[in-house]
Design an enzyme around this catalytic site. Structure first.
Site, PDB file in Angstrom:
ATOM      1  N   GLU A 103       2.365  -3.035 -20.316  1.00 52.48           N
ATOM      2  CA  GLU A 103       2.936  -1.769 -20.780  1.00 52.48           C
ATOM      3  C   GLU A 103       2.292  -1.238 -22.062  1.00 52.48           C
ATOM      4  OE1 GLU A 103       4.866   0.204 -19.296  1.00 52.48           O
ATOM      5  OE2 GLU A 103       5.602  -1.010 -17.635  1.00 52.48           O
ATOM      6  N   SER A 377       1.630   8.066  22.191  1.00 50.81           N
ATOM      7  CA  SER A 377       1.777   9.319  22.938  1.00 50.81           C
ATOM      8  C   SER A 377       2.901  10.211  22.423  1.00 50.81           C
ATOM      9  CB  SER A 377       2.022   9.015  24.416  1.00 50.81           C
ATOM     10  OG  SER A 377       0.902   8.344  24.936  1.00 50.81           O
TER      11      SER A 377
END
Ligand SMILES: [Zn+2]
Length: 756
Positions: A103, A377
């Site tokens: 950080e 499909s």
């Protein structure tokens, strides 16, 4: 002395000099303006800054979540030991270093804002052409989390920076770090390292291993995305990044880092509160936290009204878990065999049911919204929709035949074959969709244009990336079930897209409505296109690959099976409910031969829909104004002649209905009704009623145009050329009028027990 009038040089020099002077002046002016602005901004926002101190906690109120009938389905509250603060000495050094590494590695060097990192981030953002890197220090994050709201505004950013300076003045670095570690949000209602250590590992922060510390340090940036319970893969990636950073900054050795990476993680197995519709509740929780920030969600007593219908949800869970494939493969022996079901009201976009997997306790990964799978499909309707939208009709004829495509860049040959390599010659688009013919899907995609299909698919609600490639015809892309249901919903809803919605409104503790998305419908298709598509997709269920999904009321849909039976799909709808279901292994192992969408998922869809609409009146799809209906010959796509034996009632956009008529079903009579002219065109003698209702004179000649093989002409009358006619005939001679769907699906076999 310089004589200015003789030589031009000095003049030039003085010009250059004045330019420099000008620039310097401008720079001074700018500096003054900027400094003034900064002072003004600082002054304005300083007055609005909150008091910085060890703040006291107000009583916490739980947020309640309700279903569409106002029954409470969940309650969000923070983890109980929230107020248990830990001192720096109780937090292992490894955990502290993990946070510093990922950080804010220069935490002990900066004064609240890290200018070195801001410039570094700016350069890297500029290089990558976007905002990738942030540069929030631990102090800024503390300012934001403890004292400010989560909103992403410029004003808040300035306040955050000023507050960071203020915090740095008031507290020592150790105090700031301690406050931060006790204040930061880790997901699951856990603030601070003490709660987080307990929630994720059942430990005290002093007892965490390096591997565990790296997991925790990886969370605050995006607790839901990096959640080790829900997204173990992402959590692991983040852990590895943290460990690498720790090694990079010299907190640990490379050997320690790799040892920690290899260490298996033991997450705490909590008895989770069993909520109803758990996947949906988590979906809502994430949406709320993204909107309001965790603090508001967990502590301010919101009332959240959602779209879920617990009756439909129950039907969904039962039908889904009842699937034969799951019964045959119990969860404890086949934990990766998973799937999802999602159901929405296409008119409102309201999510009515959501099943994200076989068991929430076993796996919190929500496959309905997060799993990216190949649609197979079930992608084809997007191509057909684009074709209908641009002026083709359900009876436009194309030739189903073996095809091969050469990739112009790689030179590779691609042969997208039909199921069992069976081909049917000339077929209408409707038949091609019903039988899910691969060769037609590829040819149609090529004819309509890939980009056009991609555009329309995105408009209908598929957000995932779609590759500009012919293999898209067979569903070679990755989409979520939610995207599929939502975009089929556009067809169900007459062309109007309504984005999927989970939250109807949020009311705060004082009774104010603080969120209400309202109706957000947007027309993306002509209603006639949607209607023609609906009719074609009804055919899929009535006589195509999806007969296992018949529910005895108007319904339309499409089956999908991907290569090697990896995914099986059924997506379909009634006018009021659109539902997508897929079954597949999380690790993408094949489901097994024959496990097609029609066979495996169609019956699940059927069982669910039957239960979901059980008490609802039968509703038909609304026919828009500009639709004409005609009896159509299935084989030629022409108007059916009086003696045609294979005809069907079909809808057309007005003006696109065929004009000529087929001439079979009565060969003895029809023998004189056509002849072939010198151009090889078949001339049919028309003796039926014309559109105006007048009987044409016998002998009127109507040219049967050949289907345009090259450039696409939407107004061309779909018909067959003499050569194509012959192919049709040969198919017909085979005996049955049209090969039955069981044998004919592309890669699918429908259920053997096609009872209806
Ligand atoms: Zn006919």
């Amino acid at each position: 002395m310089l004589t200015t009038e003789v030589k031009p040089k000095p003049k030039k020099r003085s010009l250059v000099f004045s330019f420099i002077k000008f620039c310097f002046f401008m720079f001074l002016m700018l500096t003054v303006i900027v400094a003034g602005a900064v002072i003004g901004v600082v002054k304005t926002f300083s007055d609005q800054l909150p008091e910085v101190g060890y703040h006291t906690y107000k009583p916490k109120l739980n947020t309640k979540v309700y279903d569409s009938n106002n029954a409470q389905i969940a309650e969000f509250h923070e983890v109980e030991n929230r107020t248990e603060k830990v001192k720096m000495t109780e937090i292992s050094l490894k955990l502290q270093q993990a946070f510093l590494a990922i950080e804010d590695s220069r935490f002990y060097e900066h004064y609240g804002i890290d200018f070195v990192r801001i410039i570094g981030a700016a350069v890297s953002n500029w290089r990558s052409g976007g905002i990738r890197q942030g540069a929030s220090t631990i102090t800024q994050q503390l300012a934001r989390n403890a004292f400010l709201t989560q909103e992403q505004t410029f004003a808040r950013k300035i306040k955050e920076i000023l507050l960071a300076f203020k915090i740095e003045q008031k507290f020592s670095k150790q105090e700031i770090f301690e406050l931060y570690l006790n204040e930061i949000y880790f997901g699951h209602g856990a603030w601070g390292v003490a709660s987080a250590s307990e929630i994720y590992f059942g430990k005290k922060p002093a007892d965490l291993s390096l591997a565990e510390a790296a997991i925790l340090a990886g969370l605050p940036k995006n607790p839901s995305r990096n959640d080790p319970f829900i997204n173990p893969k992402k959590a692991k990636e983040r852990q590895v990044l943290v460990l690498n950073k720790m090694a990079e900054h010299g907190f640990i050795t490379k050997e320690q880092a790799s040892a920690a990476k290899d260490m298996p993680l033991h997450l705490k197995t909590t008895k989770k509160e069993i909520t109803r519709a758990p996947y949906f509740v988590e979906y809502v929780r994430t949406e709320l936290i993204n909107k309001f920030g965790p603090k508001k969600v967990y502590t301010s007593g919101l009332k959240v009204y959602t779209t879920i219908d617990l009756d439909i949800q129950k039907a969904a869970e039962e039908a889904f878990l009842n699937a034969k494939i799951y019964k045959d493969n119990p969860l404890d022996t086949h934990p990766t065999l998973q799937g999802a079901l999602i159901s929405l009201d296409p008119q409102s976009g309201y999510i009515k049911a959501m099943v994200g997997g076989r068991s929430y306790e076993q796996s919190e990964f929500n496959r309905a919204t997060q799993a990216k799978r190949q649609p197979g499909s079930t992608f084809k309707p997007f191509i057909y929709t684009a074709a209908i939208q641009m002026g083709m009709s359900a009876n436009s004829v194309m030739t189903d035949e073996p095809i091969e495509k050469v990739n112009p860049y790689t030179g590779k040959v691609w042969r997208p074959a039909n199921y069992e390599s069976r081909y049917f010659g000339d077929v209408t688009l409707k038949t091609a969709l019903e039988k899910s013919l691969n060769s037609i899907a590829v040819k149609l995609l090529e004819k309509v244009g890939i980009q056009r299909v991609i555009d329309i698919t995105h408009k209908m609600g598929i957000k995932s990336h779609l590759g500009n490639n012919l293999s898209l015809a067979l569903g070679a892309c990755d989409v979520t079930p939610l995207e599929m249901a939502s975009s089929y919903g556009v067809i169900a809803n007459g062309g109007i897209r309504v984005p999927p919605t989970a939250i109807i409104k949020v009311v705060d503790n004082e009774g104010n409505v603080i969120y209400d998305p309202g109706y957000r419908g947007e027309k993306v298709l002509e209603p006639e296109t949607a209607f023609v598509m609906t009719e074609m997709m009804r055919g899929v269920i009535e006589q195509g690959t999806g007969t296992s999904a018949k529910i005895g009321r108007p319904a339309a849909g499409k089956t999908g099976t991907t290569n090697n039976y990896i995914d099986a799909w059924f997506v379909g709808f009634t006018p009021n409910l659109v539902s997508a279901i897929y079954v597949g292994n999380d690790d993408r192992k094949p489901l097994g031969s024959g496990k097609s969408g029609g066979r495996t998922v169609g019956p699940v869809w059927r069982e669910f829909m039957l239960a979901a609409v059980k008490d609802k009146p039968v509703v038909d799809f609304k026919e828009p104004a500009n639709i004409t209906k005609k009896q159509i010959c299935r084989e030629t796509g022409l108007i059916a002649c009086e003696t045609c034996t294979n005809k069907t009632l079909q809808s057309f956009k007005r003006g696109l209905e065929p004009e000529s008529m087929c001439s079979h079903g009565a060969p003895d009579e029809g023998i004189d009704d056509y002849f072939v002219n010198q151009d090889g065109e078949k001339i049919i003698i028309d003796y039926t009623e014309s559109e105006e209702g007048e009987v044409s004179e016998a002998g009127d000649e109507i040219t049967v145009e050949t289907e345009d093989a090259g450039a696409f002409d939407p107004n061309a009358v779909a018909a067959a050329s003499p050569a194509e006619k012959k192919q049709v005939a040969s198919v017909k001679v085979g005996g049955k009028p049209a090969p039955s769907s069981e044998e004919s699906d592309d890669e699918e076999i429908t259920a053997d027990g096609e009872e209806e």
